[in-house]
Each structure stands twice: as C-alpha cells, then as structure tokens.
Design a protein around this motif. Structure first.
Motif, PDB file in Angstrom:
ATOM      1  N   GLN A   1       0.706  -1.630  -0.369  1.00  0.00           N
ATOM      2  CA  GLN A   1      -0.462   0.000  -0.157  1.00  0.00           C
ATOM      3  C   GLN A   1       0.572   1.397   0.049  1.00  0.00           C
ATOM      4  O   GLN A   1       0.312   2.071  -0.405  1.00  0.00           O
ATOM      5  CB  GLN A   1      -0.861  -0.097   1.097  1.00  0.00           C
ATOM      6  N   GLU A   2       1.993   1.089   0.720  1.00  0.00           N
ATOM      7  CA  GLU A   2       2.624   1.914   0.624  1.00  0.00           C
ATOM      8  C   GLU A   2       3.822   3.206  -0.643  1.00  0.00           C
ATOM      9  O   GLU A   2       3.709   3.472  -1.351  1.00  0.00           O
ATOM     10  CB  GLU A   2       4.216   2.148   1.775  1.00  0.00           C
ATOM     11  N   LEU A   3       3.853   1.591  -1.379  1.00  0.00           N
ATOM     12  CA  LEU A   3       4.846   1.657  -2.598  1.00  0.00           C
ATOM     13  C   LEU A   3       3.620   1.864  -3.715  1.00  0.00           C
ATOM     14  O   LEU A   3       4.308   2.695  -4.023  1.00  0.00           O
ATOM     15  CB  LEU A   3       4.914  -0.552  -2.875  1.00  0.00           C
ATOM     16  N   ILE A   4       2.240   2.255  -2.908  1.00  0.00           N
ATOM     17  CA  ILE A   4       1.796   2.558  -3.932  1.00  0.00           C
ATOM     18  C   ILE A   4       1.082   3.644  -4.228  1.00  0.00           C
ATOM     19  O   ILE A   4       1.445   4.265  -5.239  1.00  0.00           O
ATOM     20  CB  ILE A   4      -0.192   1.208  -4.398  1.00  0.00           C
ATOM     21  N   HIS A   5       1.295   3.857  -3.054  1.00  0.00           N
ATOM     22  CA  HIS A   5       1.296   5.853  -2.701  1.00  0.00           C
ATOM     23  C   HIS A   5       2.224   6.268  -3.195  1.00  0.00           C
ATOM     24  O   HIS A   5       2.235   7.129  -4.184  1.00  0.00           O
ATOM     25  CB  HIS A   5       1.332   5.694  -1.480  1.00  0.00           C
ATOM     26  N   LEU A   6       3.899   5.307  -3.187  1.00  0.00           N
ATOM     27  CA  LEU A   6       4.710   6.211  -3.079  1.00  0.00           C
ATOM     28  C   LEU A   6       4.863   6.312  -4.596  1.00  0.00           C
ATOM     29  O   LEU A   6       5.588   7.774  -5.627  1.00  0.00           O
ATOM     30  CB  LEU A   6       5.749   5.774  -2.974  1.00  0.00           C
ATOM     31  N   HIS A   7       3.851   4.950  -5.746  1.00  0.00           N
ATOM     32  CA  HIS A   7       3.841   5.382  -7.137  1.00  0.00           C
ATOM     33  C   HIS A   7       2.918   6.902  -7.454  1.00  0.00           C
ATOM     34  O   HIS A   7       3.004   6.901  -9.064  1.00  0.00           O
ATOM     35  CB  HIS A   7       3.804   4.042  -7.069  1.00  0.00           C
ATOM     36  N   GLY A   8       2.446   6.525  -6.995  1.00  0.00           N
ATOM     37  CA  GLY A   8       1.098   7.940  -7.305  1.00  0.00           C
ATOM     38  C   GLY A   8       1.961   8.927  -7.135  1.00  0.00           C
ATOM     39  O   GLY A   8       1.455   9.730  -8.039  1.00  0.00           O
ATOM     40  N   LEU A   9       2.281   9.423  -6.084  1.00  0.00           N
ATOM     41  CA  LEU A   9       2.945  11.167  -5.828  1.00  0.00           C
ATOM     42  C   LEU A   9       4.303  10.676  -6.549  1.00  0.00           C
ATOM     43  O   LEU A   9       4.191  11.805  -7.353  1.00  0.00           O
ATOM     44  CB  LEU A   9       4.224  10.709  -4.496  1.00  0.00           C
ATOM     45  N   LEU A  10       4.800  10.308  -7.113  1.00  0.00           N
ATOM     46  CA  LEU A  10       6.143  10.071  -8.695  1.00  0.00           C
ATOM     47  C   LEU A  10       5.053  10.405  -9.913  1.00  0.00           C
ATOM     48  O   LEU A  10       5.521  11.245 -10.819  1.00  0.00           O
ATOM     49  CB  LEU A  10       6.672   8.852  -8.453  1.00  0.00           C
TER      50      LEU A  10
ATOM     51  N   GLU B   1      10.841   2.716 -20.234  1.00  0.00           N
ATOM     52  CA  GLU B   1      11.124   2.027 -19.541  1.00  0.00           C
ATOM     53  C   GLU B   1       9.822   2.104 -18.554  1.00  0.00           C
ATOM     54  O   GLU B   1       8.915   0.466 -18.747  1.00  0.00           O
ATOM     55  CB  GLU B   1      12.422   1.856 -18.765  1.00  0.00           C
ATOM     56  N   TYR B   2       9.304   2.971 -17.964  1.00  0.00           N
ATOM     57  CA  TYR B   2       8.192   3.092 -17.282  1.00  0.00           C
ATOM     58  C   TYR B   2       6.718   2.167 -17.823  1.00  0.00           C
ATOM     59  O   TYR B   2       6.134   1.629 -17.587  1.00  0.00           O
ATOM     60  CB  TYR B   2       7.965   4.307 -16.778  1.00  0.00           C
ATOM     61  N   GLU B   3       6.990   3.176 -19.329  1.00  0.00           N
ATOM     62  CA  GLU B   3       5.533   2.884 -19.950  1.00  0.00           C
ATOM     63  C   GLU B   3       5.110   1.176 -20.489  1.00  0.00           C
ATOM     64  O   GLU B   3       4.580   0.712 -20.583  1.00  0.00           O
ATOM     65  CB  GLU B   3       5.566   3.800 -20.887  1.00  0.00           C
ATOM     66  N   ASP B   4       6.673   0.725 -21.042  1.00  0.00           N
ATOM     67  CA  ASP B   4       7.323  -0.640 -20.879  1.00  0.00           C
ATOM     68  C   ASP B   4       6.632  -1.293 -20.360  1.00  0.00           C
ATOM     69  O   ASP B   4       5.956  -2.683 -20.171  1.00  0.00           O
ATOM     70  CB  ASP B   4       8.379  -1.140 -21.373  1.00  0.00           C
ATOM     71  N   LEU B   5       6.867  -1.189 -18.702  1.00  0.00           N
ATOM     72  CA  LEU B   5       6.279  -2.187 -17.506  1.00  0.00           C
ATOM     73  C   LEU B   5       4.270  -2.280 -17.825  1.00  0.00           C
ATOM     74  O   LEU B   5       4.449  -3.215 -17.018  1.00  0.00           O
ATOM     75  CB  LEU B   5       6.827  -1.588 -16.209  1.00  0.00           C
ATOM     76  N   GLY B   6       4.045  -1.265 -18.530  1.00  0.00           N
ATOM     77  CA  GLY B   6       2.708  -1.795 -17.993  1.00  0.00           C
ATOM     78  C   GLY B   6       1.692  -1.150 -16.820  1.00  0.00           C
ATOM     79  O   GLY B   6       0.629  -1.224 -16.656  1.00  0.00           O
ATOM     80  N   VAL B   7       2.693  -0.678 -15.749  1.00  0.00           N
ATOM     81  CA  VAL B   7       1.636  -1.045 -14.544  1.00  0.00           C
ATOM     82  C   VAL B   7       1.710   1.293 -13.604  1.00  0.00           C
ATOM     83  O   VAL B   7       2.886   1.692 -14.095  1.00  0.00           O
ATOM     84  CB  VAL B   7       2.952  -1.374 -13.178  1.00  0.00           C
ATOM     85  N   ARG B   8       0.487   0.707 -13.466  1.00  0.00           N
ATOM     86  CA  ARG B   8       0.666   2.532 -12.977  1.00  0.00           C
ATOM     87  C   ARG B   8      -0.647   1.805 -11.976  1.00  0.00           C
ATOM     88  O   ARG B   8      -0.478   1.710 -10.935  1.00  0.00           O
ATOM     89  CB  ARG B   8      -1.198   2.749 -14.192  1.00  0.00           C
TER      90      ARG B   8
ATOM     91  N   HIS C   1      -3.877  -4.680  -8.250  1.00  0.00           N
ATOM     92  CA  HIS C   1      -4.294  -6.167  -9.002  1.00  0.00           C
ATOM     93  C   HIS C   1      -2.705  -6.590  -8.749  1.00  0.00           C
ATOM     94  O   HIS C   1      -1.726  -7.970  -9.187  1.00  0.00           O
ATOM     95  CB  HIS C   1      -4.607  -6.475  -9.337  1.00  0.00           C
ATOM     96  N   LYS C   2      -1.958  -5.668  -9.893  1.00  0.00           N
ATOM     97  CA  LYS C   2      -0.830  -5.737  -9.449  1.00  0.00           C
ATOM     98  C   LYS C   2       0.017  -6.704  -8.464  1.00  0.00           C
ATOM     99  O   LYS C   2       0.628  -5.564  -7.647  1.00  0.00           O
ATOM    100  CB  LYS C   2       0.263  -4.391 -10.819  1.00  0.00           C
TER     101      LYS C   2
END
Length: 81
Positions: A4-13, A32-39, A44-45
């Motif tokens: 949950q914290e990692l997803i929050h950091l992901h959102g902030l970045l 590189e980020y776009e190739d991962l396909g993780v938002r 669910h990822k």
C-alpha cells in the motif's frame, strides 16, 4: 515497505512526472516505465511490479532533471547565515 505504501509512492511520483511534463522545457523519458504497463491505479499488480515501476519512474525523472541541470549549469555562490 508495504504494498500500500509502495502504491502511494508510485502515485506521488506519477504526479511529479505529470507536473514536470507540464512545466518543464524538456519531456521526461518514461519509455522504460511505459513498457512495464503498471500504473498507480493497477492495484491488482504485485508489489514487485510496483517496485519496478517506482524505480523506472524515478529514474526517468531524475535523468531528465540531471540533463536539464547540465544544460543550465549556473554557478551559485555559497552563502552563510
């Protein structure tokens, strides 16, 4: 770090990246980020997928900032209070 914290950091970045794209002279390299396909909304990822996305996103932001700093290198005098 919890998922949950990692997803929050992901959102902030992601917000920093969006802000930088709108206000900077140079586009952020997010291939590189776009190739991962993780938002940030991809809850669910796996935690590992979000961790890779955070590193790719942070790497793209910092490399673009470093390139911009090299182009605008201006000496700033040291000052003491």
């Amino acid at each position: 770090m919890k998922k949950q914290e990692l997803i929050h950091l992901h959102g902030l970045l992601a917000e920093v990246s969006n802000y930088y794209d709108q206000n900077a002279a140079e586009d952020v390299d997010l291939d590189e980020y776009e190739d991962l396909g993780v938002r940030p909304t991809s809850i669910h990822k796996s935690k590992t997928d979000h961790k890779a996305a955070v590193f790719a996103l942070a790497g793209g932001i910092t490399s673009t900032m470093a390139t911009e700093d090299e182009e605008e290198s201006e000496a700033v005098p040291a000052s003491a209070d």
